[in-house]
Design an enzyme around this catalytic site. Structure first.
Site, PDB file in Angstrom:
ATOM      1  N   ASP A 126       0.785  -1.230   0.000  1.00  0.00           N
ATOM      2  CA  ASP A 126       0.000   0.000   0.000  1.00  0.00           C
ATOM      3  C   ASP A 126       0.823   1.289   0.000  1.00  0.00           C
ATOM      4  O   ASP A 126       0.538   2.185  -0.787  1.00  0.00           O
ATOM      5  CB  ASP A 126      -0.976  -0.010   1.180  1.00  0.00           C
ATOM      6  CG  ASP A 126      -1.998   1.120   1.103  1.00  0.00           C
ATOM      7  OD1 ASP A 126      -2.409   1.449  -0.019  1.00  0.00           O
ATOM      8  OD2 ASP A 126      -2.365   1.665   2.142  1.00  0.00           O
ATOM      9  N   CYS A 186     -23.370   0.371  -5.076  1.00  0.00           N
ATOM     10  CA  CYS A 186     -22.271   1.120  -4.467  1.00  0.00           C
ATOM     11  C   CYS A 186     -22.307   2.586  -4.858  1.00  0.00           C
ATOM     12  O   CYS A 186     -21.945   3.463  -4.059  1.00  0.00           O
ATOM     13  CB  CYS A 186     -20.930   0.492  -4.840  1.00  0.00           C
ATOM     14  SG  CYS A 186     -20.575   0.462  -6.613  1.00  0.00           S
TER      15      CYS A 186
END
Length: 364
Positions: A126, A186
């Site tokens: 990340d 979503c």
């Protein structure tokens, strides 16, 4: 060999792709940045070349192994949104910082693999300029849904991703197809309409960005929409129909701490810097610092419109941080508008910070 090592370290899924597998990623990133969708995250532009072309990040890479660790919640992650006295923290931040957990596991895997295969490796989780989601899709782990997050047919929305770049030539897995179909759950659930189109996210409107990455006062237009979300937002993840196949996390350090599932706003707003650091020791929440965190808590208190928070809000009007003081003014205006109006004139006269003065001027 990698499959056995991944399973032993608690990873739910592993896929392999190559450094040339995401040729369109750079174009998509450039478009997002040109449209301003990166907000203040300037590092996205600064590292765009390395992000979109893994071989620029490490020229020796021949294969990329993508790992997914399940962090599925054991209960409804949105349940606390209905409690105005509680705070809602994103599922990923309800226990230990996953960066540390996954990086340690990948280093152990990489060390064993490198010794056995005689290959070079680099581990990424990340924080490096690696586009994990497109790479994971190319490696067959899932696909990027309309909310831009990875979706898995087996684990829904709840996978942490990590990568091992290696000089070894490994057999590649087939990419995963997009299974969103006509669903727009979503997109429609987003409180701030942060999706200008399917598969596109404008960070400037995203509650996760606003509560975590944004350093200054949160724009007033978005504050009412935040509800009691004080760190991140899981709405678009949680409503995905593919979550019906998801399972709760098995790794103990990824299971939610009881005191972070629906913590009391009254307790959180009273945290000083030492108390904040102690309470969130080992948590990803700690990285935003106490002042940004209390800013978020005060916005949630303002959205509660509960007058019993008034004593705590009044105390935060004299906080050392202008960011906190400004949020406290807004919270006061929401829960006790008459009191905010009465206090505004004197406060404007003595307040040195322009952002806080602007809050008082609005309250007046």
């Amino acid at each position: 060999m990698l499959d056995d090592l991944a399973s032993a370290e608690g990873f739910a899924v592993l896929g392999v792709t190559g450094p040339d597998a995401i040729p369109d990623a750079g174009t998509r990133l450039a478009r997002a940045l040109a449209d301003g969708h990166g907000a203040t995250m300037t590092w996205l532009a600064e590292t765009a070349g390395r992000r979109s072309q893994p071989a620029v990040l490490w020229p020796d890479v021949r294969s990329i192994a993508m790992f997914g660790m399940n962090y599925g919640p054991a209960s409804d992650p949105l349940a606390s949104l209905a409690d105005p006295a509680a705070a809602t923290i994103s599922v990923y931040a309800r226990n230990r910082d996953y960066h540390d957990l996954i990086k340690g596991a990948l280093k152990r895997i990489g060390t064993k693999f490198a010794a056995s295969a005689g290959a070079g490796i680099k581990v990424f989780v990340d924080t490096a300029p690696v586009m994990e989601k497109p790479l994971a899709a190319a490696a067959g782990i899932g696909w990027q849904g309309k909310h831009t997050n990875l979706v898995s047919r087996s684990y829904g929305s709840w996978l942490f991703l990590g990568a091992i770049f290696t000089t070894a030539e490994l057999a590649r897995d087939a990419p995963e197809a997009d299974h969103c179909g006509s669903c727009r759950a979503c997109l429609d659930v987003c409180p701030t309409n942060a999706f200008p189109a399917p598969y596109r996210l404008d960070a400037r409107r995203c509650i996760s960005y606003l509560t975590i990455e944004h350093k200054g006062p949160i724009p007033r237009a978005f504050r009412p929409m935040m509800g009691n979300r004080i760190y991140g937002c899981d709405d678009c993840l949680a409503v995905c129909p593919w979550n019906k196949f998801a399972a709760a996390a098995s790794e103990a350090k990824l299971k939610a701490r009881v005191d972070l599932e629906a913590p009391r706003l009254a307790d959180l707003v009273r945290l000083d810097d030492a108390g904040f650091r102690q309470f969130f020791s080992g948590s990803p929440v700690k990285r935003i610092g106490r002042d940004r965190f209390i800013r978020n808590v005060l916005i949630a208190i303002g959205n509660s419109e509960r007058e019993h928070f008034l004593p705590d809000v009044l105390r935060r009007l004299d906080d050392a941080s202008p960011l906190v003081r400004g949020a406290a003014v807004w919270a006061l205006e929401r829960i006790a508008p008459a009191a905010a109006k009465r206090m505004s004139g004197a406060r404007i006269a003595i307040e040195a910070d322009p952002d806080v003065r602007a809050e008082w001027e609005t309250a007046a």
